[in-house]
Design a protein around this motif. Sequence first.
Motif, mmCIF file in Angstrom:
data_model
loop_
_atom_site.group_PDB
_atom_site.id
_atom_site.type_symbol
_atom_site.label_atom_id
_atom_site.label_comp_id
_atom_site.label_asym_id
_atom_site.label_seq_id
_atom_site.Cartn_x
_atom_site.Cartn_y
_atom_site.Cartn_z
ATOM 1 N N TYR A 1 0.825 -1.213 0.000
ATOM 2 C CA TYR A 1 0.000 0.000 0.000
ATOM 3 C C TYR A 1 0.860 1.265 0.000
ATOM 4 N N LEU A 2 1.846 1.314 0.890
ATOM 5 C CA LEU A 2 2.666 2.518 0.991
ATOM 6 C C LEU A 2 3.499 2.756 -0.260
ATOM 7 N N ARG A 3 3.909 1.693 -0.916
ATOM 8 C CA ARG A 3 4.644 1.860 -2.174
ATOM 9 C C ARG A 3 3.748 2.521 -3.225
ATOM 10 N N ALA A 4 2.503 2.092 -3.295
ATOM 11 C CA ALA A 4 1.570 2.681 -4.250
ATOM 12 C C ALA A 4 1.312 4.156 -3.940
ATOM 13 N N VAL A 5 1.103 4.472 -2.663
ATOM 14 C CA VAL A 5 0.764 5.836 -2.279
ATOM 15 C C VAL A 5 1.976 6.762 -2.325
ATOM 16 N N LEU A 6 3.062 6.340 -1.673
ATOM 17 C CA LEU A 6 4.221 7.228 -1.533
ATOM 18 C C LEU A 6 4.999 7.389 -2.835
ATOM 19 N N LEU B 1 2.615 10.193 -4.678
ATOM 20 C CA LEU B 1 3.341 11.364 -4.179
ATOM 21 C C LEU B 1 4.714 11.551 -4.810
ATOM 22 N N GLY B 2 5.197 10.530 -5.529
ATOM 23 C CA GLY B 2 6.466 10.662 -6.248
ATOM 24 C C GLY B 2 7.690 10.673 -5.363
ATOM 25 N N LEU B 3 7.596 10.097 -4.164
ATOM 26 C CA LEU B 3 8.717 10.116 -3.230
ATOM 27 C C LEU B 3 9.724 9.019 -3.556
ATOM 28 N N ASP B 4 10.923 9.173 -3.029
ATOM 29 C CA ASP B 4 11.996 8.189 -3.183
ATOM 30 C C ASP B 4 11.969 7.308 -1.936
ATOM 31 N N LEU B 5 11.371 6.131 -2.051
ATOM 32 C CA LEU B 5 11.025 5.305 -0.899
ATOM 33 C C LEU B 5 12.075 4.254 -0.562
#
Length: 216
Positions: free
Chosen positions: A156-161, A165-169
């Motif tokens: 989930y967080l990979r999809a959202v962040l 949001l385009g973040l570098d996770l």
Amino acid sequence: MATLLHIDSSVFPASASASRAVAETFRRTWEEQHPEGTVIYRDLAVNPVPHITADAHTAAFADPAAHTPGQAAAFAGRLQLIEEFERADALLIGAPMYNFTIPSTLKAWLDNVILMGRTAGENPSAKGTPVTVIASRGGSYAPGTPREGYEYVQNYLRAVLVDFLGLDLDFIVPELTMAAQNPAMAELVPLFESSRERAHEDAAVKAKALAEQLAA
């Protein structure tokens, strides 16, 4: 000076929370390497943000001059969280697994921060900002384990962040955290201890590297 936005969401204190303990290692290392930097801290368990409301949602797509008093008040709180998010040069998020997913308080924070056309969409306002997520869990949901299909935190967080949001996770995953308390998991204690040690080491290494990168 770089700014770190640190979000905790565990309902437990640091002495009983793997995500808080590992996040503390990250933050302490960050502050040692970057003492002139700024840390913005939000403890969502102690001070939860409001769940998204109809006023907070509709206000984002309406002319501010036409906002009702309810919309104006709701969006002011949401805007504070968005601007805080946008100011950060790096994010640190504690995301323990509760019932296979993230805490509702963290979901509420994300719902407030995600705004299509600003923080999310084709050109997200915080695109490229590094985010480190401490995704702790009581068991193991790694590929090949019996509960692999129940992993709804990282997915989930990979999809959202990343996708929204385009973040570098980057994830740090302390697992099997219930082994020391659950007699049925006693044989897994060595694996838990190894995972815990590795998580703290990774947190220190990643925080140092990120602080150095942003200070350059």
